[in-house]
Design an enzyme around this catalytic site. Structure first.
Site, PDB file in Angstrom:
ATOM      1  N   GLU A 142       0.836  -1.203   0.000  1.00 38.54           N
ATOM      2  CA  GLU A 142       0.000   0.000   0.000  1.00 38.54           C
ATOM      3  C   GLU A 142       0.873   1.257   0.000  1.00 38.54           C
ATOM      4  O   GLU A 142       0.582   2.229  -0.685  1.00 38.54           O
ATOM      5  CB  GLU A 142      -0.951   0.012   1.199  1.00 38.54           C
ATOM      6  CG  GLU A 142      -1.948  -1.151   1.227  1.00 38.54           C
ATOM      7  CD  GLU A 142      -2.798  -1.262  -0.029  1.00 38.54           C
ATOM      8  OE1 GLU A 142      -3.094  -0.224  -0.648  1.00 38.54           O
ATOM      9  OE2 GLU A 142      -3.158  -2.390  -0.412  1.00 38.54           O
ATOM     10  N   HIS A 145       1.906   2.041  -3.459  1.00 36.63           N
ATOM     11  CA  HIS A 145       0.924   2.808  -4.240  1.00 36.63           C
ATOM     12  C   HIS A 145       1.002   4.299  -3.899  1.00 36.63           C
ATOM     13  O   HIS A 145       0.920   5.150  -4.773  1.00 36.63           O
ATOM     14  CB  HIS A 145      -0.499   2.321  -3.946  1.00 36.63           C
ATOM     15  CG  HIS A 145      -0.859   1.022  -4.611  1.00 36.63           C
ATOM     16  ND1 HIS A 145      -0.715   0.814  -5.962  1.00 36.63           N
ATOM     17  CD2 HIS A 145      -1.381  -0.129  -4.100  1.00 36.63           C
ATOM     18  CE1 HIS A 145      -1.137  -0.419  -6.263  1.00 36.63           C
ATOM     19  NE2 HIS A 145      -1.538  -1.006  -5.154  1.00 36.63           N
TER      20      HIS A 145
HETATM   21 ZN    ZN Z   1      -2.278  -2.881  -5.022  1.00 37.34          ZN
END
Ligand code: ZN
Length: 445
Positions: A142, A145
């Protein structure tokens, strides 16, 4: 004459839209800028500035966390997740970004990040993984991202516009089979609508970054391989539980193979680093004690998605027998009763849910909705007022405040709320109702 704007509830067959009506969503706006990618260092077409990433996050993430039934009321667990995430956050390409991490009560399997660094993992996924290295792989992914600015990229490409421009009408228009069927499982409603759907390239990049971050803070890269195995196995055995995660993070055999290869080549010398299994089990002890209840909730939500409301109720009852104060259990019972048009009992469960978790907004919405159905407009108004205090910025709440005022025949007050609503949302059933009333009352021509 009393018109019934909630005619959808009167129909015998409920559509996905009907479910959406029971829940709440938010809206956000965004603007334009230009930037350097923190990971690649290259300049790229970016219409979103860093400040805007943070602003979009602050406007949206609280509503998503609420759709996921709020952060778990287990301080130890939340602190543990936050600590684990922040240790990695400090080693990322954006070390000074305002990261925050929490576990949310939702029982489906998912993890997600908002562009300003607000990251959440569900109880469902925490139960599925087995050690801290796997958790760090998940949080690292995460963080990948966020650092590669994937959400901002998607927004720049116009991929996310439909998710961020407005309330229910936008949500109801969300496309994609996976999202659609997940949304019909009441518990997951709203989940995903504000989140980016990443491309496969985004996933590859996030995996690579996640692995680099987790190894950097001292975990074995086996954690990433373990996480991929968990996801692969869930997709085989419990595909419905994991649908939304795969809708936002496309999964593939290739991702798994890449993790295995990278662990065994680039990070070969780090393979024997610890997984911290005991530490994970200690910090998730309270959660794991709720496993039986959570599994019943998962089953109930699945039945609810198929509109088998009585079967769903059986599972929710079993869950509440095991965990009487479980907020998700109480909210789901309330929603299930209301979908069976039992507004009185629905309202009772919503009130129990409020008592179990007064800081969480969803139960106030349900309670207010039930009271509107029972024509207790004054009571409904109070519920929506509380909702707005607990979780400001949801245009639906403004609409319902107006609707309750209208029920009480307080026309100027109702008009005021409807006007406020229309400033944010101009499409859909609610907007139509608000606009028609304003015209009828002579506030607009
Ligand atoms: Zn992902």
């Amino acid at each position: 004459m009393h018109e019934k704007p909630f005619q959808i509830i009167e129909k015998s067959r409920l559509t996905r839209r009907d479910f959406l009506w029971l829940m709440s969503m938010s809206a956000a706006g965004y603007m334009v800028g230009c930037a350097t990618n923190p990971v690649t260092g290259k300049s790229q077409l970016m219409l979103i500035s860093e400040e805007q990433e943070i602003q979009i996050d602050r406007q949206n993430s609280p509503h998503q966390f609420s759709a996921d039934f709020g952060p778990v009321q287990d301080e130890r667990l939340n602190n543990y997740i936050d600590r684990t995430g922040k240790a990695m956050g400090a080693k990322t390409h954006r070390p000074n970004f305002p990261y925050s991490f929490r576990a949310v009560n939702a029982t489906y399997v998912n993890a997600y990040a908002f562009p300003g660094g607000s990251i959440a993992v569900t109880r469902g996924i925490l139960l599925a993984i087995d050690n801290e290295a796997e958790l760090s792989a998940l949080l690292g992914h995460e963080l990948g991202h966020v650092n590669a600015r994937h959400t901002a990229q998607q927004m720049s490409k116009g991929m996310l516009t439909q998710a961020v421009v407005g309330g229910v009408s936008v949500l109801a228009g969300t496309q994609g089979a996976a999202l659609g069927s997940m949304a019909s499982q009441l518990g997951a409603i709203g989940a995903g609508a504000l989140l980016a759907s990443y491309s496969r390239d985004n996933e590859r990049e996030a995996d690579a970054l996640g692995m680099a971050y987790m190894v950097e803070v001292g975990y074995s890269p086996k954690g990433m391989v373990g996480l991929m195995e968990v996801l692969q196995s869930l997709s085989k055995h419990q595909p419905s539980a994991i649908e939304l995660m795969f809708a936002t993070h496309p999964m593939s055999e290739e991702r798994y193979q890449t993790a295995v290869q990278t662990a065994n080549s680039k990070y070969k010398s780090d393979l024997n680093r610890p997984l911290y299994r005991d530490r994970y089990l200690d910090n998730t002890a309270r959660l794991r004690a709720q496993k039986g209840a959570i599994e019943e909730l998962q089953k109930g939500q699945k039945e609810m998605g198929k509109k088998n409301f009585t079967q769903a109720e059986t599972h929710f009852r079993r869950a509440l027998k095991k965990a009487p104060n479980d907020y998700v259990g109480l909210v789901m019972m309330s929603a299930d009763k209301m979908l069976q048009k039992n507004w009185v009992v629905g309202a009772q469960y919503a009130e129990m849910a409020q008592k179990a978790y007064p800081q969480e907004a969803q139960a106030y919405h349900l309670s207010g909705f039930a009271k509107i159905q029972l024509k207790n407009y004054e009571g409904a108004y109070e519920e929506f007022k509380t909702y707005e205090r607990v979780l400001p910025g949801n245009p639906n709440t403004i609409f319902f405040r107006g609707y309750a005022q209208e029920g009480m025949k307080r026309i100027p007050e109702a008009a005021n709320e409807y006007r406020r609503y229309l400033q944010t949302v101009q499409q859909g059933k609610y907007a139509q109702h608000a606009y028609l009333r304003l015209r009828e009352w002579g506030y607009v021509r």
